[in-house]
Write an enzyme that holds these catalytic residues in place. Structure first.
Site, PDB file in Angstrom:
ATOM      1  N   HIS A 219       0.832  -1.212   0.000  1.00 44.49           N
ATOM      2  CA  HIS A 219       0.000   0.000   0.000  1.00 44.49           C
ATOM      3  C   HIS A 219       0.864   1.259   0.000  1.00 44.49           C
ATOM      4  O   HIS A 219       0.696   2.159  -0.824  1.00 44.49           O
ATOM      5  CB  HIS A 219      -0.908  -0.021   1.243  1.00 44.49           C
ATOM      6  N   GLU A 220       1.798   1.304   0.937  1.00 44.76           N
ATOM      7  CA  GLU A 220       2.639   2.495   1.059  1.00 44.76           C
ATOM      8  C   GLU A 220       3.571   2.654  -0.141  1.00 44.76           C
ATOM      9  O   GLU A 220       3.965   3.769  -0.486  1.00 44.76           O
ATOM     10  CB  GLU A 220       3.457   2.442   2.357  1.00 44.76           C
TER      11      GLU A 220
ATOM     12  N   HIS B 275       1.924   4.900  -2.642  1.00 46.38           N
ATOM     13  CA  HIS B 275       2.090   6.323  -2.318  1.00 46.38           C
ATOM     14  C   HIS B 275       3.509   6.788  -2.629  1.00 46.38           C
ATOM     15  O   HIS B 275       3.719   7.842  -3.231  1.00 46.38           O
ATOM     16  CB  HIS B 275       1.806   6.557  -0.823  1.00 46.38           C
TER      17      HIS B 275
END
Length: 433
Positions: free
Chosen positions: A24-25, A28
Site C-alpha cells: 500500500h505504502e 504512495h
C-alpha cells in the site's frame, strides 16, 4: 500440534498483513517520487522503530506495531493565511490545525520549496493518494483470480448428493419425515444418489443455478434426464408447490426467508471446481459489491458487537473483524481437517478479502483517510475551474489542514470502533468451523 499450527497461521497472517501494508505504502511512495515530492520516511507499522536504513533522501523502516504504515511527504498542507507555517493559538481547534501544518513542514530543507505536496496539481495529488488503496485492490484481485481459476471454490453441481424421501417445508428446519408427510417427487420418480442430471424437460442443464431455477418455475409433470452408471435415462417426476428458501437476484440464499415454488426433493452435490475467467470476474464483482454494502452497514453492526463483547449476545458470521480476529481465523484455518491445498486457498482468500477491505475503507472521503485527501484535491480543482470559468481570482490551494478538527473526531470514532471490535475478537471471536 494444534497450538503450533495456530501460531503458524497467526504468523503467516502477520507476514501477509505487513506485506499488504508495505505494498500500500509503496503505491504512495512511487507516485510521490514520480511527481517530484520529497519523501523523508517510508515506514511499515507504528510505534518504536525496529529497523531502518536510509537510501537516498528516504529512510525505510519497520516499526513494532504491525497495524498500519505511512510515508511522510513534505508540505502536505499549504501555509496559513498569514503565510506562516508555524504559529501558536490558545484555541484548541486552531491548535490542532497549526500542529498539523507545523508537522507537514517539520523536515523542510533548502530547495524543498518546489517539492511540496500541496504545490502539485490536484490530479497529481489524487493519483498519489489513490495509489495506496489501488495497490491493495490490485493485490486482492490478483490473489482472488489466481485462487478461483486454479484451485476453485465450493460449487453446487447437478449431481445428486441425496434424495429427500418426503415433502417437508424448509421453514420447518427438520430432516426426518413425520407421519402423514407426502412422498417427495424425486423419491417417487426413482431419482438416486449419484445420478447426474443433464437435462430438464428436454433442455440441457450443466450448472446448478440453471437447474434450480427451472425446478422452482415448474409445478406439475416434468421430464428429468439423468446419467446413471454411464447410461442416460429419463425420469418423470410430478413437481409440487412447497415452501422453500428464498434466493436473491444473484442466486444466493436469503436467510430465514421462504417462498412458494416448485419442489423436486433432492440435495445437490458440492465440489470444489475452478472457475473460468468470466466467472471469476463476476464473483470478484459480487465480493466488491458485498464489501461496499458491509462498509455502509458498519454503524448498524455496533449494537450486536457491543452485545457480543459485553454480554451474552451472539457473534454473527457477518460481524466486523479486526486484525486480531483475522489473525485468529488464520490460526483456525491452519487447524482445519481439510487437504493442504484447501488450507492454502482459504488463507489466500482471507488475505485477498483483507486487502479489499483496506481499499474500500481507505476510499471513504474522510480525513485522515486517503479518501479525505482525494476529496480535498478534487474540491480544490472544482473551485479553481469555477473561478477560471467566471474569470474570478484564483482561490489558491484548498487548505485541508482546516479540517483537522473533523479528522480528529473521525479518528476518535475509528479508534473507539476498533477497540470495540478488538474486545469482541478476544472474548467472543468469529469462528469459521
Amino acid at each position: 500440534m494444534t497450538l503450533l499450527l495456530t501460531l503458524l497461521g497467526i504468523a503467516l497472517f502477520a507476514v501477509g498483513l505487513l506485506l499488504s501494508i508495505a505494498w500500500h505504502e509503496l503505491g504512495h511512495l512511487s507516485t510521490a517520487k514520480l511527481f517530484g515530492i520529497r519523501v523523508p520516511q517510508y515506514m511499515v507499522g507504528f510505534g518504536p522503530t525496529l529497523w531502518s536504513r536510509k537510501k537516498g533522501e528516504t529512510e525505510y523502516g519497520i516499526k513494532a506495531i504491525p497495524a498500519g504504515g505511512y510515508i511522510r511527504m513534505i508540505g502536505m498542507f499549504p501555509p496559513g493565511d498569514d503565510g506562516r507555517i508555524e504559529a501558536r493559538s490558545t484555541s484548541p481547534f486552531r491548535g490542532m490545525i497549526e500542529d498539523a501544518r507545523s508537522a507537514a513542514y517539520e523536515e523542510l530543507q533548502p530547495g524543498d520549496e518546489t517539492r511540496l505536496f500541496y504545490t502539485r496539481k490536484p490530479w497529481k495529488r489524487v493519483i498519489v493518494m489513490f495509489a495506496g488503496p489501488f495497490m491493495n485492490l490490485i493485490l486482492a484481485v490478483a490473489i482472488f483470480l489466481g485462487v478461483s481459476m486454479t484451485f476453485g471454490y465450493a460449487t453446487q453441481t447437478t449431481e445428486v448428493a441425496g434424495v429427500q424421501k418426503c415433502v417437508i417445508e424448509q421453514s420447518e428446519k427438520r430432516d426426518t419425515c413425520a407421519k402423514g408427510d407426502p412422498v417427495s417427487p424425486a423419491h417417487a420418480a426413482g431419482l438416486r444418489t449419484g445420478d447426474k442430471i443433464v437435462a430438464f424437460d428436454g433442455k440441457p442443464v450443466d450448472d446448478w443455478a440453471t437447474l434450480s431455477e427451472r425446478i422452482r418455475d415448474t409445478i406439475g409433470p416434468a421430464d428429468l434426464t439423468v446419467v446413471r452408471d454411464g447410461q442416460e435415462l429419463t425420469l418423470h417426476p410430478t413437481l409440487i408447490k412447497n415452501l422453500v428458501v428464498q434466493k436473491d437476484a444473484d442466486g444466493e440464499v436469503v436467510a430465514d426467508k421462504y417462498v412458494a415454488a416448485g419442489y423436486l426433493g433432492f440435495a445437490a452435490k458440492t465440489e470444489i471446481l475452478p472457475l473460468s475467467f468470466g466467472q471469476s470476474v463476476d464473483r470478484m464483482g459480487d465480493m466488491i459489491e458485498n464489501g461496499v454494502e458491509s462498509i455502509v452497514a458498519l454503524p448498524t453492526k455496533i449494537p450486536d458487537l457491543w452485545n457480543a463483547a459485553f454480554s451474552d449476545g451472539e457473534r454473527k458470521a457477518d460481524s466486523p473483524v479486526g486484525v486480531v480476529g483475522a489473525a485468529r481465523i488464520s490460526g483456525e484455518v491452519m487447524n482445519l481437517d481439510i487437504p493442504t491445498q484447501n488450507i492454502i486457498a482459504t488463507f489466500l482468500t482471507l488475505l485477498a478479502g483483507f486487502n479489499l477491505s483496506l481499499f474500500l475503507f481507505n476510499m471513504l472521503p474522510l480525513l485522515p483517510l486517503d479518501g479525505g485527501h482525494i476529496a480535498g484535491a478534487l474540491w480544490e480543482s472544482v473551485r479553481r475551474n469555477v473561478a477560471k470559468l467566471f474569470r474570478r481570482p484564483d482561490p489558491g490551494p484548498f487548505d485541508v489542514a482546516k479540517l483537522m478538527p473533523v479528522a480528529y473526531v473521525v479518528a476518535g470514532v475509528f479508534i473507539c470502533f476498533t477497540l470495540l471490535v478488538l474486545v469482541a475478537d478476544i472474548v467472543n471471536p468469529v469462528k469459521i468451523s
